[in-house]
Design a protein around this motif. Structure first.
Motif, PDB file in Angstrom:
ATOM      1  N   HIS A  76       0.862  -1.188   0.000  1.00  0.00           N
ATOM      2  CA  HIS A  76       0.000   0.000   0.000  1.00  0.00           C
ATOM      3  C   HIS A  76       0.891   1.230   0.000  1.00  0.00           C
ATOM      4  O   HIS A  76       1.978   1.225   0.587  1.00  0.00           O
ATOM      5  CB  HIS A  76      -0.954   0.009   1.196  1.00  0.00           C
ATOM      6  CG  HIS A  76      -0.296   0.143   2.545  1.00  0.00           C
ATOM      7  ND1 HIS A  76       0.020   1.368   3.098  1.00  0.00           N
ATOM      8  CD2 HIS A  76       0.110  -0.791   3.441  1.00  0.00           C
ATOM      9  CE1 HIS A  76       0.585   1.174   4.289  1.00  0.00           C
ATOM     10  NE2 HIS A  76       0.651  -0.124   4.520  1.00  0.00           N
ATOM     11  N   ASP A 141       6.454   2.020   6.912  1.00  0.00           N
ATOM     12  CA  ASP A 141       5.089   1.536   6.632  1.00  0.00           C
ATOM     13  C   ASP A 141       4.491   2.326   5.502  1.00  0.00           C
ATOM     14  O   ASP A 141       3.778   3.280   5.722  1.00  0.00           O
ATOM     15  CB  ASP A 141       4.249   1.641   7.906  1.00  0.00           C
ATOM     16  CG  ASP A 141       2.861   1.054   7.743  1.00  0.00           C
ATOM     17  OD1 ASP A 141       2.597   0.431   6.717  1.00  0.00           O
ATOM     18  OD2 ASP A 141       2.038   1.232   8.654  1.00  0.00           O
ATOM     19  N   MET A 142       4.721   1.909   4.256  1.00  0.00           N
ATOM     20  CA  MET A 142       5.647   0.892   3.826  1.00  0.00           C
ATOM     21  C   MET A 142       6.282   1.245   2.487  1.00  0.00           C
ATOM     22  O   MET A 142       6.335   0.448   1.586  1.00  0.00           O
ATOM     23  CB  MET A 142       4.934  -0.464   3.749  1.00  0.00           C
ATOM     24  CG  MET A 142       3.653  -0.374   2.874  1.00  0.00           C
ATOM     25  SD  MET A 142       3.032  -1.997   2.399  1.00  0.00           S
ATOM     26  CE  MET A 142       4.204  -2.362   1.091  1.00  0.00           C
ATOM     27  N   GLU A 173      -5.041   1.892   2.662  1.00  0.00           N
ATOM     28  CA  GLU A 173      -4.884   0.750   3.581  1.00  0.00           C
ATOM     29  C   GLU A 173      -4.964   1.189   5.025  1.00  0.00           C
ATOM     30  O   GLU A 173      -5.510   0.487   5.873  1.00  0.00           O
ATOM     31  CB  GLU A 173      -3.544   0.052   3.312  1.00  0.00           C
ATOM     32  CG  GLU A 173      -3.444  -1.343   3.890  1.00  0.00           C
ATOM     33  CD  GLU A 173      -2.709  -1.422   5.213  1.00  0.00           C
ATOM     34  OE1 GLU A 173      -2.518  -2.524   5.716  1.00  0.00           O
ATOM     35  OE2 GLU A 173      -2.318  -0.365   5.778  1.00  0.00           O
ATOM     36  N   GLU A 174      -4.434   2.379   5.322  1.00  0.00           N
ATOM     37  CA  GLU A 174      -4.405   2.871   6.702  1.00  0.00           C
ATOM     38  C   GLU A 174      -5.757   3.440   7.125  1.00  0.00           C
ATOM     39  O   GLU A 174      -5.921   3.888   8.253  1.00  0.00           O
ATOM     40  CB  GLU A 174      -3.323   3.952   6.868  1.00  0.00           C
ATOM     41  CG  GLU A 174      -1.924   3.520   6.466  1.00  0.00           C
ATOM     42  CD  GLU A 174      -1.310   2.540   7.456  1.00  0.00           C
ATOM     43  OE1 GLU A 174      -2.025   2.068   8.356  1.00  0.00           O
ATOM     44  OE2 GLU A 174      -0.118   2.241   7.298  1.00  0.00           O
ATOM     45  N   ASP A 205       4.656  -5.465   3.507  1.00  0.00           N
ATOM     46  CA  ASP A 205       4.530  -4.563   4.650  1.00  0.00           C
ATOM     47  C   ASP A 205       5.632  -4.849   5.687  1.00  0.00           C
ATOM     48  O   ASP A 205       6.368  -5.816   5.581  1.00  0.00           O
ATOM     49  CB  ASP A 205       3.137  -4.694   5.268  1.00  0.00           C
ATOM     50  CG  ASP A 205       2.600  -3.343   5.749  1.00  0.00           C
ATOM     51  OD1 ASP A 205       3.413  -2.485   6.137  1.00  0.00           O
ATOM     52  OD2 ASP A 205       1.373  -3.152   5.748  1.00  0.00           O
ATOM     53  N   TYR A 206       5.705  -3.996   6.701  1.00  0.00           N
ATOM     54  CA  TYR A 206       6.855  -4.006   7.602  1.00  0.00           C
ATOM     55  C   TYR A 206       6.719  -5.051   8.717  1.00  0.00           C
ATOM     56  O   TYR A 206       5.637  -5.540   9.014  1.00  0.00           O
ATOM     57  CB  TYR A 206       7.021  -2.626   8.230  1.00  0.00           C
ATOM     58  CG  TYR A 206       5.944  -2.318   9.257  1.00  0.00           C
ATOM     59  CD1 TYR A 206       4.704  -1.838   8.859  1.00  0.00           C
ATOM     60  CD2 TYR A 206       6.165  -2.541  10.610  1.00  0.00           C
ATOM     61  CE1 TYR A 206       3.712  -1.575   9.788  1.00  0.00           C
ATOM     62  CE2 TYR A 206       5.178  -2.276  11.547  1.00  0.00           C
ATOM     63  CZ  TYR A 206       3.956  -1.797  11.133  1.00  0.00           C
ATOM     64  OH  TYR A 206       2.986  -1.555  12.053  1.00  0.00           O
TER      65      TYR A 206
HETATM   66 ZN   LIG Z   1       1.292  -0.899   6.390  1.00  0.00          ZN
END
Ligand SMILES: [Zn+2]
Length: 490
Positions: A76, A141-142, A173-174, A205-206
């Protein structure tokens, strides 16, 4: 996979992406970030954009190979906001400056400013070995994950390919995963149109350590509407005012192996000041669980609140705590059209409030609010096998399910049935809908392999640069290549 994966280029692309403040939801800046990503796709790819309902683009790029076996690289490109940084005195522009922010922090440290111990240690590491830590919103992120994924894609495009690789980058996404909810449907369409055989997905992602995760934990948002009996603020409290009861509910600790509930919100619903106690209040929790089963979670939370309220009344009778599913207005009440996320959340609360207004006494109703992220259970798959083999050679651990909220949850449907969600989530199937059929049809396994670092969503968000820019792109490319090798799929 061989070929040059230039860490400086990965770093430069990360810096370019971080410099675009794609704080979701924001159509303008997120679209700008999508266009920048699209401009960095290898020319050899088939590429395009899918549109979320408000026009924010999902970027996709397909590199074809000898067989239809297709591995998805997912990420994302949106971030959370920077209010926290501004409150901490960081100039807004620095939050999006991958080089400038770290340099600014180092300067303050030289001037004697104190930092949390872990930040101080990493600033010291950076002083001794410049280029170890990169600070900035979205660095971890990210956007570093996207840059590493694009570097891997480029390396794969330059060599012979036994299968296809499909890069997908989403907005929102967030916030509410609007990009992914669109992408799920489009992924099935692309598969059918191009004859793709998806073998699984690598989420970029992280993590909080140099490791991979297999599977994704489920997340759900639980609301508790407390209705009380109003009284004069100067009168003796009879323990039935909504704010007090809500505070008691919020003080519950849930002792359970099955889920973790974190308090995310506590407020009364008074429109303004008056000398009256609150008629209604809301408590919200974010619940992480392996099974994603709202029945079990809501019953456990209900029982905990009941016990807490009884305890506060010295063991005497307390106001009733019920589930929305028992309160009488279940799924049959759901009608209407899908709404923007904030509106869908408000609508869920309004539905419960309308029901509670018919109660004479104090009490509480527990319900689900948007969003619902199904868990994605790890299982044997081509990507899991490939990740295990490649990462074992590099002595990197593959851990249990990815613990944070992720779009990747929707690449399969291992969560509660839509009927179960509808019983607990007012307005499900109306203001709020999920593509459970398309998710179930995709039914993909997911390995998370991305950057690692610390303080994602925090003031000192930072990514470990040698891993993200040096090690990670090659690992991703190797896992993709290994996932193309024919093997028993599940
Ligand atoms: Zn993320």
């Amino acid at each position: 996979v061989s070929g040059p994966l230039d860490p400086a280029a990965v770093r430069a692309l990360t810096r370019t992406l971080v410099a675009i403040p794609s704080v979701s939801p924001d159509v303008e800046s997120e679209t700008r970030c999508a266009e920048t990503l699209a401009a960095h796709l290898p020319a050899e790819c088939d590429a395009g954009m899918w549109s979320a309902p408000d026009g924010r683009p999902v970027v996709w790029a397909l590199a074809r190979g000898a067989s239809p076996r297709t591995t998805i690289l997912l990420g994302h490109y949106d971030t959370v906001g920077v209010d926290d940084l501004e409150q901490a005195g960081v100039p807004r522009a620095l939050a999006f400056d991958l080089d400038g922010y770290g340099a600014w922090l180092a300067e303050r440290r030289r001037d004697g400013r104190a930092f949390p111990a872990d930040v101080d240690a990493d600033l010291e590491a950076e002083r001794q070995a410049p280029g170890t830590w990169c600070f900035g919103r979205g660095a971890l992120d990210m956007k570093a994950g996207l840059a590493a994924g694009l570097a891997a894609l480029e390396a794969l495009v330059r060599g012979p390919r036994a299968g296809h690789v499909l890069f997908v980058a989403t907005p929102d996404e967030e916030h509410a995963s609007a990009g992914m909810l669109t992408a799920v449907e489009e992924l099935t369409r692309l598969r059918d149109a191009r004859g793709l055989d998806y073998v699984g997905a690598i989420n970029l992602d992280y993590a909080d350590a140099p490791c991979a995760h297999h599977g994704v934990l489920g997340k759900m948002a639980v609301g508790c509407l407390v209705h009380g009996i109003t009284g004069h603020a100067a009168a003796p409290d009879d323990g039935r005012d909504a704010a007090y009861l809500a505070a008691l509910a919020a003080s519950c600790r849930f002792e359970s192996d099955a889920f973790v509930a974190r308090l995310t919100r506590l407020r009364d619903l008074k429109p303004g000041y008056d000398a009256q106690t609150a008629a209604a209040a809301v408590v919200e929790w974010s619940v992480v669980s392996e099974r994603g089963d709202p029945d079990a979670v809501l019953v456990a939370i209900r029982d905990a609140i009941r016990a807490r309220w009884r305890e506060a009344r010295g063991g005497g009778e307390a106001p009733p705590v019920r589930l929305w599913a028992e309160a009488g207005d279940g799924a049959a009440a759901a009608s209407g059209r899908p709404a923007p996320f904030g509106r869908a959340r408000a609508a869920a609360l309004e539905r419960v409030r309308a029901r509670a207004s018919r109660e004479a006494g104090a009490g509480a109703i527990l319900f689900l609010m948007p969003p619902y992220y199904p868990p994605l259970r790890a299982r044997p798959s081509a990507v899991a096998g490939a990740a295990a083999a490649v990462l074992a050679r590099a002595e990197i651990a593959v851990r249990g399910p990815f613990p944070y909220i992720s779009d990747a949850s929707y690449l399969a449907w291992h969560g509660a049935s839509p009927e179960t969600i509808a019983r607990h989530l007012p307005g499900f199937g109306a203001e709020y809908a999920l593509p459970h059929r398309a998710s179930a049809e995709l039914d993909l396994d997911v390995v998370n392999l991305g950057p690692w670092g610390r303080a994602a969503h925090g003031v000192y968000e930072r990514v470990h640069a040698p891993w993200a820019f040096g090690t990670l792109p090659g690992l991703i490319a190797d896992v993709v290549a290994a996932s193309w090798e024919p093997s028993p799929r599940r």
